[in-house]
Write a protein that holds these residues in place. Structure first.
Motif, PDB file in Angstrom:
ATOM      1  N   LYS A  97       0.508  -1.028  -0.079  1.00 15.11           N
ATOM      2  CA  LYS A  97      -0.225  -0.311   0.019  1.00 15.11           C
ATOM      3  C   LYS A  97       0.917   1.137  -0.241  1.00 15.11           C
ATOM      4  O   LYS A  97       1.011   2.646  -0.547  1.00 15.11           O
ATOM      5  CB  LYS A  97      -0.874   0.386   1.114  1.00 15.11           C
ATOM      6  CG  LYS A  97      -2.249  -1.277   1.177  1.00 15.11           C
ATOM      7  CD  LYS A  97      -2.532  -0.641   1.878  1.00 15.11           C
ATOM      8  CE  LYS A  97      -4.307  -2.327   1.943  1.00 15.11           C
ATOM      9  NZ  LYS A  97      -5.020  -2.523   3.158  1.00 15.11           N
ATOM     10  N   GLY A  98       2.731   1.643   0.958  1.00 15.07           N
ATOM     11  CA  GLY A  98       2.878   2.590   1.152  1.00 15.07           C
ATOM     12  C   GLY A  98       3.542   2.173  -0.797  1.00 15.07           C
ATOM     13  O   GLY A  98       3.437   3.663  -1.482  1.00 15.07           O
ATOM     14  N   THR A  99       3.919   1.236  -1.252  1.00 19.74           N
ATOM     15  CA  THR A  99       4.571   1.395  -2.742  1.00 19.74           C
ATOM     16  C   THR A  99       3.239   2.196  -3.536  1.00 19.74           C
ATOM     17  O   THR A  99       3.248   3.080  -4.643  1.00 19.74           O
ATOM     18  CB  THR A  99       5.056   0.446  -3.409  1.00 19.74           C
ATOM     19  OG1 THR A  99       6.059  -0.402  -2.326  1.00 19.74           O
ATOM     20  CG2 THR A  99       6.014   0.694  -4.454  1.00 19.74           C
ATOM     21  N   GLY A 107       2.311  10.093  -0.720  1.00 19.25           N
ATOM     22  CA  GLY A 107       1.663   8.808  -0.959  1.00 19.25           C
ATOM     23  C   GLY A 107       1.497   7.766  -0.474  1.00 19.25           C
ATOM     24  O   GLY A 107       0.936   7.207  -0.206  1.00 19.25           O
ATOM     25  N   ALA A 108       3.658   7.703  -0.299  1.00 22.05           N
ATOM     26  CA  ALA A 108       3.496   6.872   0.618  1.00 22.05           C
ATOM     27  C   ALA A 108       3.200   7.045   2.019  1.00 22.05           C
ATOM     28  O   ALA A 108       2.817   5.521   2.634  1.00 22.05           O
ATOM     29  CB  ALA A 108       5.138   6.704   0.434  1.00 22.05           C
ATOM     30  N   PHE A 109       3.209   7.795   2.515  1.00 21.13           N
ATOM     31  CA  PHE A 109       3.464   8.125   3.710  1.00 21.13           C
ATOM     32  C   PHE A 109       1.417   7.614   4.224  1.00 21.13           C
ATOM     33  O   PHE A 109       0.928   7.222   4.899  1.00 21.13           O
ATOM     34  CB  PHE A 109       3.998   9.477   4.614  1.00 21.13           C
ATOM     35  CG  PHE A 109       3.081   9.679   6.072  1.00 21.13           C
ATOM     36  CD1 PHE A 109       4.246   9.201   6.676  1.00 21.13           C
ATOM     37  CD2 PHE A 109       1.758   9.916   6.234  1.00 21.13           C
ATOM     38  CE1 PHE A 109       3.616   8.851   8.095  1.00 21.13           C
ATOM     39  CE2 PHE A 109       1.769  10.080   8.053  1.00 21.13           C
ATOM     40  CZ  PHE A 109       2.649   9.780   8.306  1.00 21.13           C
ATOM     41  N   VAL A 110       0.391   8.434   3.319  1.00 27.42           N
ATOM     42  CA  VAL A 110      -0.147   7.763   3.785  1.00 27.42           C
ATOM     43  C   VAL A 110      -1.104   6.647   3.132  1.00 27.42           C
ATOM     44  O   VAL A 110      -1.487   6.088   4.010  1.00 27.42           O
ATOM     45  CB  VAL A 110      -1.833   8.630   2.615  1.00 27.42           C
ATOM     46  CG1 VAL A 110      -2.941   8.320   2.547  1.00 27.42           C
ATOM     47  CG2 VAL A 110      -1.236  10.073   3.112  1.00 27.42           C
ATOM     48  N   GLY A 111      -0.503   6.014   2.747  1.00 26.05           N
ATOM     49  CA  GLY A 111      -1.001   4.252   2.010  1.00 26.05           C
ATOM     50  C   GLY A 111      -0.194   3.551   3.351  1.00 26.05           C
ATOM     51  O   GLY A 111      -0.826   2.656   3.227  1.00 26.05           O
ATOM     52  N   GLU A 112       1.183   3.647   4.118  1.00 26.21           N
ATOM     53  CA  GLU A 112       1.485   3.036   5.078  1.00 26.21           C
ATOM     54  C   GLU A 112       0.469   3.729   6.920  1.00 26.21           C
ATOM     55  O   GLU A 112      -0.148   2.215   7.068  1.00 26.21           O
ATOM     56  CB  GLU A 112       3.148   3.521   5.057  1.00 26.21           C
ATOM     57  CG  GLU A 112       3.582   2.944   4.439  1.00 26.21           C
ATOM     58  CD  GLU A 112       3.756   1.315   3.982  1.00 26.21           C
ATOM     59  OE1 GLU A 112       3.211   1.284   4.808  1.00 26.21           O
ATOM     60  OE2 GLU A 112       4.229   1.338   3.115  1.00 26.21           O
ATOM     61  N   SER A 122       9.307   3.379   6.113  1.00 25.86           N
ATOM     62  CA  SER A 122       8.213   2.500   5.205  1.00 25.86           C
ATOM     63  C   SER A 122       8.216   3.913   4.086  1.00 25.86           C
ATOM     64  O   SER A 122       8.411   3.353   3.301  1.00 25.86           O
ATOM     65  CB  SER A 122       7.247   1.513   5.956  1.00 25.86           C
ATOM     66  OG  SER A 122       6.340   2.293   6.124  1.00 25.86           O
ATOM     67  N   ALA A 123       8.052   4.675   4.401  1.00 25.97           N
ATOM     68  CA  ALA A 123       7.475   5.779   3.447  1.00 25.97           C
ATOM     69  C   ALA A 123       8.973   5.947   3.130  1.00 25.97           C
ATOM     70  O   ALA A 123       8.837   6.751   1.789  1.00 25.97           O
ATOM     71  CB  ALA A 123       6.330   6.927   4.083  1.00 25.97           C
ATOM     72  N   VAL A 124       9.674   6.592   3.976  1.00 27.35           N
ATOM     73  CA  VAL A 124      11.228   6.957   3.296  1.00 27.35           C
ATOM     74  C   VAL A 124      11.219   5.570   2.527  1.00 27.35           C
ATOM     75  O   VAL A 124      11.818   6.005   0.923  1.00 27.35           O
ATOM     76  CB  VAL A 124      11.954   6.741   5.120  1.00 27.35           C
ATOM     77  CG1 VAL A 124      13.186   7.117   4.604  1.00 27.35           C
ATOM     78  CG2 VAL A 124      11.649   8.674   4.711  1.00 27.35           C
ATOM     79  N   GLY A 125      11.915   4.159   2.993  1.00 29.43           N
ATOM     80  CA  GLY A 125      11.700   3.750   1.653  1.00 29.43           C
ATOM     81  C   GLY A 125      11.304   3.694   0.419  1.00 29.43           C
ATOM     82  O   GLY A 125      12.064   3.641  -0.773  1.00 29.43           O
ATOM     83  N   SER A 126       9.646   3.567   0.769  1.00 27.56           N
ATOM     84  CA  SER A 126       9.221   2.966  -0.294  1.00 27.56           C
ATOM     85  C   SER A 126       9.629   5.139  -1.675  1.00 27.56           C
ATOM     86  O   SER A 126       9.994   5.105  -2.218  1.00 27.56           O
ATOM     87  CB  SER A 126       7.734   3.521  -0.520  1.00 27.56           C
ATOM     88  OG  SER A 126       6.947   3.528  -1.204  1.00 27.56           O
TER      89      SER A 126
END
Length: 191
Positions: A109-111, A137-142, A156-160
């Motif tokens: 979901k983050g990706t 978007g990555a942050f919201v997905g996570e 994980s948003a940073v990683g994505s």
């Protein structure tokens, strides 16, 4: 007085009208291939940032166009290497963001959020909107994936986001190389 004046490097009486028309057809096809190739190579650069087009693969079709023209000698070796590179980048484009998200504890979901955020960011009138949109978007997905763990969502948003930047950077590099190589071929072999 009813003679046709043809400007050609050979005297008019040595070039038949059929030969001239045949040469004109090849020339117009070559011009079409150069224009189409230029559009495809430039679309490849745009496709490196926009997820709608497969950037390097689109640029590769531009290289194929230049090699199909009558004045550039075809090089199957170069076409094969650049095609394999394009397909490899296409596959890595899907793997790298997922690997970045997984490495930092992210989810699918983050990706997906990073991709959707980038699309939204393209239409927001701020500088680097697609970059900010991908991160948001990555942050919201996570957060959607796991609502109560903001620290994990941030990591994980940073990683994505880093995976997204890495894959986009690779696509841009390969597409710019294709543009430079296309320009080199046009300059070297222009009749």
């Amino acid at each position: 007085m009813g003679e046709l004046l043809i400007l050609a490097p050979l005297p008019v009486d040595t070039v038949s009208s059929d030969e001239f028309l045949s040469c004109a057809k090849f020339l117009s096809l070559d011009i079409f291939l150069i224009i189409l190739g230029s559009v495809l190579v430039l679309a490849g650069i745009a496709g490196s940032v926009l997820p709608v087009l497969p950037g390097p693969l689109t640029g590769w079709f531009g290289l194929l166009c230049i090699y199909l023209s009558s004045w550039v000698p075809i090089n199957y070796y170069t076409l094969a290497i650049t095609f394999v590179l394009s397909v490899a980048i296409l596959v890595l484009d899907y793997l790298i963001p997922a690997m970045g998200a997984k490495r930092f504890g992210g989810s699918k979901k983050g990706t997906t959020g990073a991709t959707l955020g980038m699309l939204v960011g393209l239409f927001v009138p701020i500088p680097l909107g697609f970059v900010i949109g991908a991160f948001a978007g990555a942050f919201v997905g996570e957060i959607i994936h796991k609502r109560n763990d903001v620290k994990r969502a941030w990591r994980s948003a940073v990683g994505s986001f880093l995976g997204f930047l890495t894959s986009t950077g690779l696509k841009i590099l390969v597409s710019l190389f294709f543009l430079a190589y296309f320009g080199y071929l046009v300059i070297k072999y222009w009749p």
